[in-house]
Design a protein around this motif. Structure first.
Motif, PDB file in Angstrom:
ATOM      1  N   ALA A  37      39.145  51.945  27.623  1.00 52.22           N
ATOM      2  CA  ALA A  37      39.320  50.628  28.234  1.00 52.22           C
ATOM      3  C   ALA A  37      38.220  49.692  27.741  1.00 52.22           C
ATOM      4  CB  ALA A  37      39.280  50.749  29.750  1.00 52.22           C
ATOM      5  N   SER A  38      38.573  48.427  27.549  1.00 54.64           N
ATOM      6  CA  SER A  38      37.621  47.498  26.944  1.00 54.64           C
ATOM      7  C   SER A  38      37.863  46.094  27.470  1.00 54.64           C
ATOM      8  CB  SER A  38      37.780  47.527  25.420  1.00 54.64           C
ATOM      9  OG  SER A  38      37.008  46.516  24.804  1.00 54.64           O
ATOM     10  N   ARG A  39      36.815  45.253  27.397  1.00 56.08           N
ATOM     11  CA  ARG A  39      36.986  43.838  27.715  1.00 56.08           C
ATOM     12  C   ARG A  39      37.235  43.015  26.449  1.00 56.08           C
ATOM     13  NH1 ARG A  39      34.211  41.692  31.103  1.00 56.08           N
ATOM     14  NH2 ARG A  39      33.194  43.472  32.084  1.00 56.08           N
ATOM     15  N   ASP A  40      37.254  43.671  25.293  1.00 56.92           N
ATOM     16  CA  ASP A  40      37.511  42.997  24.025  1.00 56.92           C
ATOM     17  C   ASP A  40      39.027  42.835  23.841  1.00 56.92           C
ATOM     18  OD1 ASP A  40      37.826  42.142  21.447  1.00 56.92           O
ATOM     19  OD2 ASP A  40      36.578  43.684  20.529  1.00 56.92           O
ATOM     20  N   PRO A  41      39.558  41.612  23.828  1.00 55.13           N
ATOM     21  CA  PRO A  41      41.015  41.426  23.706  1.00 55.13           C
ATOM     22  C   PRO A  41      41.606  42.009  22.428  1.00 55.13           C
ATOM     23  CG  PRO A  41      39.944  39.392  24.410  1.00 55.13           C
ATOM     24  CD  PRO A  41      38.843  40.331  24.009  1.00 55.13           C
ATOM     25  N   HIS A  46      42.028  47.163  26.047  1.00 53.68           N
ATOM     26  CA  HIS A  46      42.036  45.940  26.857  1.00 53.68           C
ATOM     27  C   HIS A  46      43.474  45.543  27.186  1.00 53.68           C
ATOM     28  CE1 HIS A  46      40.845  41.905  28.222  1.00 53.68           C
ATOM     29  NE2 HIS A  46      41.905  41.475  27.544  1.00 53.68           N
ATOM     30  N   GLN A  47      44.340  45.568  26.169  1.00 55.27           N
ATOM     31  CA  GLN A  47      45.714  45.131  26.371  1.00 55.27           C
ATOM     32  C   GLN A  47      46.488  46.057  27.310  1.00 55.27           C
ATOM     33  OE1 GLN A  47      46.735  42.270  25.528  1.00 55.27           O
ATOM     34  NE2 GLN A  47      44.939  41.721  24.294  1.00 55.27           N
ATOM     35  N   ARG A  50      45.570  44.942  30.714  1.00 53.94           N
ATOM     36  CA  ARG A  50      46.211  43.661  31.001  1.00 53.94           C
ATOM     37  C   ARG A  50      47.684  43.857  31.368  1.00 53.94           C
ATOM     38  NH1 ARG A  50      44.003  38.940  28.744  1.00 53.94           N
ATOM     39  NH2 ARG A  50      45.840  37.932  29.662  1.00 53.94           N
ATOM     40  N   GLU A  68      30.760  49.866  31.097  1.00 55.61           N
ATOM     41  CA  GLU A  68      31.281  48.815  31.974  1.00 55.61           C
ATOM     42  C   GLU A  68      31.316  49.300  33.423  1.00 55.61           C
ATOM     43  OE1 GLU A  68      31.912  45.836  31.037  1.00 55.61           O
ATOM     44  OE2 GLU A  68      32.187  45.973  28.855  1.00 55.61           O
ATOM     45  N   LEU A  71      36.715  46.485  35.067  1.00 57.06           N
ATOM     46  CA  LEU A  71      37.566  45.769  34.114  1.00 57.06           C
ATOM     47  C   LEU A  71      38.879  45.420  34.796  1.00 57.06           C
ATOM     48  CD1 LEU A  71      37.063  47.910  30.865  1.00 57.06           C
ATOM     49  CD2 LEU A  71      36.290  45.558  31.202  1.00 57.06           C
ATOM     50  N   GLU A  72      39.309  44.165  34.636  1.00 54.70           N
ATOM     51  CA  GLU A  72      40.560  43.696  35.214  1.00 54.70           C
ATOM     52  C   GLU A  72      40.662  43.989  36.719  1.00 54.70           C
ATOM     53  OE1 GLU A  72      43.070  41.894  33.837  1.00 54.70           O
ATOM     54  OE2 GLU A  72      41.784  41.678  32.083  1.00 54.70           O
TER      55      GLU A  72
END
Length: 730
Positions: A37-41, A46-47, A50, A68, A71-72
Motif C-alpha cells: 500500500a502506498s500514498r504515491d498515485p 495506492h490505486q 482508492r 505509514e 492510508l485512505e
C-alpha cells in the motif's frame, strides 16, 4: 494446483468449500490486506486502496506499509503478522522479487491463526517472461500455495471486482461500479481493463456483477472460476476472453454445463491459421486450432463472438433484453440511407427474418404517419421520413409491438433540430411500457440512436429504464441474432453432454500411413458404406475383379509410400472393359514411379465406380482436443475450398446434420440444376459412424475419407478413397 478440498492441511485449516462458495474469500473476505500500500498515485498499491474506498467496501481493510501510519482512512500495519483481525485475503502489490518474504508471513498466520485463505498476486515476472528465472519463481509460488492450501489468483493479473458485495482489488482508473448481471473472466489483464473501461464510458455505465482477471492461472483457473460464477445468483450471463487452455475438453465440459442455465459468451483470440506440418491427409491440412475451437463452441452450446463490439453488445443484450419468442424483426427508422444499410445488415444474418404485420397494423401505421412514409416496403421495414415526430415514433412502436407477427423491433434514428434524442427517448419509454403491460411478456426492443455525444442523454434515459441501446444497427442485429442462436446452442450443448467424452491423449510413437485396403478393413467394424472393392496382386487378378464387381471400375495402385495417389497418376477412372485393365495398370505404374522413384508397390485395388455429390469426412486425434470429426466439400479441391465443419468426437446423427448444414456446399445436397436432392441423412449417418470409430481407436491420429459420393435421397452414400495414419510403438 491441487484443490484445497482434496487434501486439507488439518482440521483447523480452511474447511472444504462447495462450488458455490469456493472463491468467496476473494469477493467477500472477512478482512483484506493490501501489501505494498502506498500514498504515491503512481503505485498499484495506492490505486487498489482508492478503488476499495470508491466501491464502498464494507469489510476491514489493512494497508501494509511499515513507513505509514494510515492510508485512505485505514490504519497501516508494518507486516501481515501484526494485523489483529481475521484475514481472508492478501493482495500483493509488490515486485515479484520481494514476494517470498511476504509469503513467510502468510505461512506464520496459517500456522498460528488459521486464516489467510486467498492471495492475489498482481506482479509480473513469472512464467509469462519465458525465462528460467520466471518459470522457477512461478513453480515456487504454486508449490507454496499448494502446501499451505491457499487459494491463489494470478500472478500477472489485475485482481477482482464484485459490484454487489462492493469489492475492487484492481488498480484501474475510473471503473464505474454499476451493479448488473454480467460476470467476466479474462486471461489478459489489459483486455479486461479495456472491457471495464468500455462499460464505464457509456452514456449510462453498463452494469456488471463480477470481474476476474486470471493472469497466469496459478491456482484459480478458467474452469474453477467458470464453475463458481455458474453458481452465483447475481450472474445472468458470463463473458470470457480466451487465449487458450491446456485441457480444452475440460473447459468445454464445464462451460457447457453452465450454459444450460446461463449464456456463456466467448471471444477466442489467436485465430491466425498455423499449418499442421506433420499432417499427411487433406483432413489434417484443413484442421487448425481455431477451426476446432469454433466447432467445439457450437457443439457445447457456447456463443462465440468475433469482435470486442459484438462481445460488449451481446453481453448487454443477454443481461437486459427479454428472451425473444421468435426471429421476426421489424425495422423502423426515419432515415432513408441508414435504413437501407440496416436492412442489408439484417438480411446478412440467417437467423433473422423480416416481420410481416397484419393488414390492420399496416393501415394503422399509414393513418398515423407522415403521408410520404414507406410502410412495409419492403416487408418488415418502416421509413417514416424525417417528418416523423417523437409522438409518431411512439405510436408506431406501440402498434408494432402489439402485432402478433413481430417478435422484436429495431429502431434506427438520428437527432434533428426538431427531433431531440431526449424527447424521443421519453416517448419511446412510455410506448414500450404501455405495449408491454397490454400484451405481456415484453418483446425485445433495440433502439439505435446514432451520432455520439448528440444522443448521449437520450441513450442514458433509455438505459436507465433497462432498455439497452446500440451505436449502429448492424451491432444491434448481431446481438439479437446471438440471442436467437442461444436457444439452438443450448439444445446442442445438452445433447453433447450426453455423449462419451474420450480422453485427449497425445501423439507418441512412429506415424504409420495405412494403405487404402488397410483403412477399409479398419473401418469395417462400424459398417461404413464403401463402394465395392477388391485388392489384387497383378493385372490379371484386377481384370477378373473388375468383371465380378461390375463395370465401370477404378484402378488404383496400393503403396505405403503414396498417400495421395491421384497427383501421382496412380488412379485410373472409368475403365469400362476388363481387357483395358492390364494397360491401365502399366500406365499407373509408370506414372507413379516417375513421380516417386523407388516407390514400393504392393498391388492394386479395383473399385466399382460411384456417382454423386463429392464430400469429405475425416478426423484427427488432436493433442489437446482428442478425437475430432470433420465433414466438408470434398474431392481434389478440398484443401483449396476449405469448406469444413468440425466437432469433438463422437457425434450423433442430429449433430452431424447440424455440421452439414453449416457448409457452403450444403445447398448441393438440395439438388443441382433440377436434379434430385442428395441423401443428406446417409451422409449424417456416415459422419456419426466415423466419429465413433475415431473415438474408439486411441492410436488413430488421422483419417481421411475423400471423396465420399453422396447419391440421391434414399440411395445412400459410398466411400471411394481412404487414408489413415496410426501410431506404432517406436
Amino acid at each position: 494446483m491441487a484443490d484445497p478440498d482434496e487434501s486439507p492441511v488439518g482440521p483447523s485449516m480452511t474447511p472444504p468449500r462447495s462450488e458455490a462458495t469456493a472463491l468467496d474469500p476473494f469477493f467477500i473476505p472477512r478482512g483484506c490486506a493490501v501489501v505494498g500500500a502506498s500514498r504515491d498515485p503512481a503505485k498499484p498499491g495506492h490505486q487498489v486502496l482508492r478503488n476499495l474506498r470508491a466501491v464502498g467496501h464494507l469489510g476491514p481493510v489493512y494497508p501494509v506499509n511499515p513507513r505509514e501510519r494510515a492510508l485512505e482512512g485505514w490504519a497501516c500495519y508494518p507486516d501481515l503478522v501484526s494485523i489483529p483481525g481475521p484475514l481472508d485475503l492478501v493482495v500483493l502489490c509488490l515486485p515479484a522479487t520481494t514476494i517470498p518474504s511476504v509469503l513467510e508471513d502468510v505461512r506464520c498466520r496459517r500456522r498460528d491463526r488459521q486464516d489467510v485463505r486467498a492471495i492475489i498476486t498482481t506482479a509480473g515476472g513469472y512464467a509469462e517472461t519465458g525465462t528460467p528465472e520466471g518459470r522457477t519463481r512461478q513453480a515456487e509460488l504454486e508449490a507454496f500455495c499448494r502446501q499451505q492450501q491457499v487459494l491463489h489468483l494470478g500472478p500477472n493479473c489485475i485482481g477482482v471486482i464484485d459490484t454487489h458485495n462492493r469489492m475492487d482489488t484492481t488498480f484501474l482508473l475510473g471503473t464505474a461500479h454499476q451493479p448488473g448481471g454480467i460476470s467476466f473472466l479474462s486471461q489478459s489483464g489489459a483486455f479486461g481493463a479495456w472491457i471495464l473501461q468500455s462499460w464505464s464510458s457509456r452514456p449510462r455505465p453498463t452494469g456488471f456483477n463480477r470481474f476476474v482477471s486470471l493472469g497466469n492461472m496459478v491456482g484459480v483457473d478458467l474452469v474453477q472460476a467458470m464453475t463458481y460464477l455458474g453458481q452465483d445468483e447475481h450472474t445472468r450471463v458470463i463473458g470470457m476472453y480466451l487465449e487458450g487452455y491446456p485441457d480444452p475438453r475440460k473447459l468445454l465440459l464445464t462451460a457447457a454445463r453452465v450454459a444450460q442455465t446461463k449464456p456463456v459468451v466467448v471471444l477466442k483470440v489467436g485465430v491466425t491459421p498455423a499449418g499442421r506440418q506433420a499432417a499427411c491427409s487433406h483432413t489434417g491440412a484443413l484442421a487448425g486450432e481455431d477451426a476446432l475451437y469454433d466447432g467445439a463452441f457450437r457443439q457445447y452450446g457456447l456463443t462465440r463472438v468475433k469482435t470486442v463490439e459484438e462481445l460488449l453488445d451481446t453481453l448487454q443484450a443477454f443481461d437486459t433484453l427479454p428472451s425473444p419468442s421468435g426471429n421476426r424483426v421489424f425495422l423502423m427508422t426515419h432515415a432513408g440511407g441508414p435504413g437501407v444499410y440496416a436492412t442489408d445488415a439484417l438480411a446478412a444474418l440467417p437467423e433473422i427474418e423480416p416481420a410481416r404485420v397484419t393488414g390492420a397494423t399496416r393501415q394503422a401505421l399509414v393513418d398515423i404517419l407522415p403521408p410520404f412514409s414507406a410502410v412495409c416496403r419492403p416487408e418488415g421495414h418502416l421509413d417514416m421520413t424525417a417528418s416523423g415526430t417523437a409522438m409518431q415514433h411512439a405510436m408506431a412502436l406501440e402498434l408494432l409491438l402489439g402485432d402478433a407477427g413481430v417478435d422484436a423491433v429495431i429502431l434506427l434514428d438520428l437527432p434533428t433540430l426538431f427531433l431531440s434524442a431526449e424527447a424521443l427517448a421519453d416517448h419511446l419509454l412510455e410506448a414500450y411500457g404501455r405495449a408491454s403491460s397490454r400484451q405481456p411478456p415484453p418483446k425485445p426492443f433495440l433502439p439505435c440512436l446514432m451520432a455520439g455525444k448528440w444522443v448521449a442523454e437520450g441513450r442514458r434515459r433509455l438505459e436507465e429504464a433497462g432498455i439497452p441501446t446500440f451505436e449502429t444497427p448492424d451491432r444491434a442485429a448481431r446481438a439479437f441474432a446471438n440471442l436467437l442462436r442461444h436457444r439452438t446452442l443450448r439444445q446442442a450443448g445438452r445433447r453433447a453432454l450426453t455423449l462419451p467424452f474420450p480422453a485427449a491423449g497425445g501423439e507418441a510413437g512412429r506415424r504409420q500411413t495405412l494403405t487404402e485396403p488397410e483403412v477399409y478393413r479398419m473401418i469395417a467394424a462400424e459398417a461404413i458404406p464403401i463402394a465395392p472393392w477388391r485388392a489384387t496382386g497383378n493385372p490379371a487378378e484386377a481384370s477378373v475383379a473388375a468383371t465380378e464387381l461390375g463395370l465401370p471400375v477404378a484402378l488404383k495402385l496400393v503403396s505405403p509410400d503414396l498417400p495421395h495417389k491421384s497427383e501421382a497418376g496412380a488412379v485410373i477412372l472409368n475403365l469400362a472393359q476388363a481387357d483395358d485393365i492390364p494397360a491401365a495398370w502399366e500406365r499407373a505404374v509408370t506414372a507413379a514411379r516417375a513421380y516417386r522413384p523407388g516407390l514400393r508397390i504392393s498391388g492394386g485395388l479395383v473399385q466399382r465406380m460411384a456417382r454423386g455429390q463429392e464430400f469429405i469426412v475425416g478426423g484427427l486425434r488432436d493433442p489437446q482436443f482428442g478425437p475430432v470429426i470433420m465433414v466438408g466439400a470434398g474431392g481434389l479441391l478440398a484443401e483449396y475450398v476449405r469448406d469444413a465443419a468440425w466437432r469433438l468426437a463422437p457425434v450423433d446423427e442430429d449433430m452431424a446434420m447440424a455440421m452439414i448444414g453449416e457448409l457452403k456446399a450444403a445447398p448441393l445436397l438440395e439438388g443441382v440444376r433440377g436434379g434430385p436432392p442428395a441423401d443428406r441423412a446417409a451422409l449424417a449417418r456416415l459422419v456419426a459412424a466415423v466419429s465413433r470409430r475415431l473415438a474408439s481407436i486411441p492410436d488413430l491420429v488421422e483419417l481421411d475419407l475423400n471423396p465420399v459420393m453422396v447419391g440421391p435421397a434414399g440411395a445412400g452414400c459410398q466411400v471411394v478413397d481412404a487414408l489413415a495414419v496410426r501410431l506404432s510403438p517406436e
